[in-house]
Design a protein around this motif. Structure first.
Motif, PDB file in Angstrom:
ATOM      1  N   ILE A 120     -10.492  43.507  16.602  1.00 43.45           N
ATOM      2  CA  ILE A 120     -10.638  42.297  17.256  1.00 43.45           C
ATOM      3  C   ILE A 120     -10.295  41.001  16.789  1.00 43.45           C
ATOM      4  O   ILE A 120     -10.642  40.746  15.579  1.00 43.45           O
ATOM      5  CB  ILE A 120     -12.310  42.095  17.790  1.00 43.45           C
ATOM      6  CG1 ILE A 120     -12.453  43.475  18.474  1.00 43.45           C
ATOM      7  CG2 ILE A 120     -12.499  40.881  18.478  1.00 43.45           C
ATOM      8  CD1 ILE A 120     -14.211  43.584  18.601  1.00 43.45           C
ATOM      9  N   GLY A 121      -8.987  40.336  17.331  1.00 40.77           N
ATOM     10  CA  GLY A 121      -8.645  38.959  16.825  1.00 40.77           C
ATOM     11  C   GLY A 121      -9.615  38.128  16.852  1.00 40.77           C
ATOM     12  O   GLY A 121     -10.129  37.821  17.822  1.00 40.77           O
ATOM     13  N   ASP A 122      -9.880  37.261  15.778  1.00 35.28           N
ATOM     14  CA  ASP A 122     -10.940  36.296  15.682  1.00 35.28           C
ATOM     15  C   ASP A 122     -12.539  36.654  15.691  1.00 35.28           C
ATOM     16  O   ASP A 122     -12.956  36.980  16.822  1.00 35.28           O
ATOM     17  CB  ASP A 122     -10.448  35.088  16.943  1.00 35.28           C
ATOM     18  CG  ASP A 122     -11.388  33.775  16.773  1.00 35.28           C
ATOM     19  OD1 ASP A 122     -11.743  33.546  15.642  1.00 35.28           O
ATOM     20  OD2 ASP A 122     -11.355  33.250  17.786  1.00 35.28           O
ATOM     21  N   SER A 123     -12.854  36.364  14.662  1.00 32.05           N
ATOM     22  CA  SER A 123     -14.441  36.817  14.319  1.00 32.05           C
ATOM     23  C   SER A 123     -15.280  35.695  15.077  1.00 32.05           C
ATOM     24  O   SER A 123     -16.438  36.151  15.413  1.00 32.05           O
ATOM     25  CB  SER A 123     -14.664  36.389  12.901  1.00 32.05           C
ATOM     26  OG  SER A 123     -14.384  34.938  12.427  1.00 32.05           O
ATOM     27  N   ALA A 124     -14.803  34.760  16.033  1.00 35.94           N
ATOM     28  CA  ALA A 124     -15.304  33.936  17.029  1.00 35.94           C
ATOM     29  C   ALA A 124     -15.250  34.626  18.328  1.00 35.94           C
ATOM     30  O   ALA A 124     -15.818  34.006  19.204  1.00 35.94           O
ATOM     31  CB  ALA A 124     -14.966  32.602  16.912  1.00 35.94           C
ATOM     32  N   ASN A 125     -14.510  35.528  18.471  1.00 35.40           N
ATOM     33  CA  ASN A 125     -14.453  36.332  19.866  1.00 35.40           C
ATOM     34  C   ASN A 125     -15.737  37.031  20.299  1.00 35.40           C
ATOM     35  O   ASN A 125     -15.533  38.231  20.289  1.00 35.40           O
ATOM     36  CB  ASN A 125     -12.992  37.345  19.755  1.00 35.40           C
ATOM     37  CG  ASN A 125     -12.730  37.750  21.239  1.00 35.40           C
ATOM     38  OD1 ASN A 125     -13.634  37.839  22.131  1.00 35.40           O
ATOM     39  ND2 ASN A 125     -11.462  38.302  21.332  1.00 35.40           N
TER      40      ASN A 125
END
Length: 171
Positions: A120-125
């Motif tokens: 998953i791209g971006d830990s804020a996703n």
């Protein structure tokens, strides 16, 4: 909503959905949308391997898609897949991604694969992380600042889910 195997005729819509995510989001670390011909090549690569490539359709409109690829090509990884899910802008949060991912899981279990990995791209996703968690994926790790997009460093979150008996028995 109908979730079904995607066809070549679906790929203009698929390419449009993906292009939006490439240009405006961090789910993909590509920075330029691939042309339709490249998306067709990728589709053929997936389907030639007998792996699922699905479309979510409602009233004739493609609202999302997803597919699985081999996680890695070395032989010891042959029972492990990576999923990719994309939903048309403006249609997130309506169960489209969850429906596609649930069907991918079922189809991959029927093919006797044993593990599914989400990168998953971006830990804020939070949306993608929550979606995967809702279907039994657990966080397996994070690669900090593994991509650079939109002028900033971006993490990659790894989540994993066993398929079928997972590692409970030999394949």
């Amino acid at each position: 909503m109908l979730i079904r195997p995607a066809s070549l005729q679906d790929l203009p819509a698929v390419q449009s959905i993906y292009a939006y995510h490439v240009l405006h989001g961090l789910a993909s670390f590509e920075e330029e949308p691939p042309p339709l011909e490249e998306m067709q090549r990728r589709y053929r690569d997936v389907t030639r391997q007998g792996l699922p490539y699905l479309a979510a359709e409602d009233k004739g409109e493609i609202l999302g898609y997803g597919y699985c690829t081999l996680y890695r090509t070395r032989s010891a990884y042959r029972y492990t897949l990576e999923d990719s899910i994309y939903v048309k802008e403006g249609h997130q949060g309506k169960g489209i991604g969850k429906g596609v991912l649930a069907e991918l899981i079922a189809r991959c279990e029927a093919l006797n694969y044993r593990q599914m990995i989400a990168v998953i791209g971006d830990s804020a996703n939070a949306g993608s992380i929550k979606l995967h968690a809702s279907l039994g994926f657990v966080r397996a790790g994070m690669l900090r600042s593994s991509g650079f997009k939109f002028g900033r460093w971006v993490d990659s979150v790894y989540m994993q889910r066993p398929l079928g008996t997972g590692d409970g028995a030999k394949p």
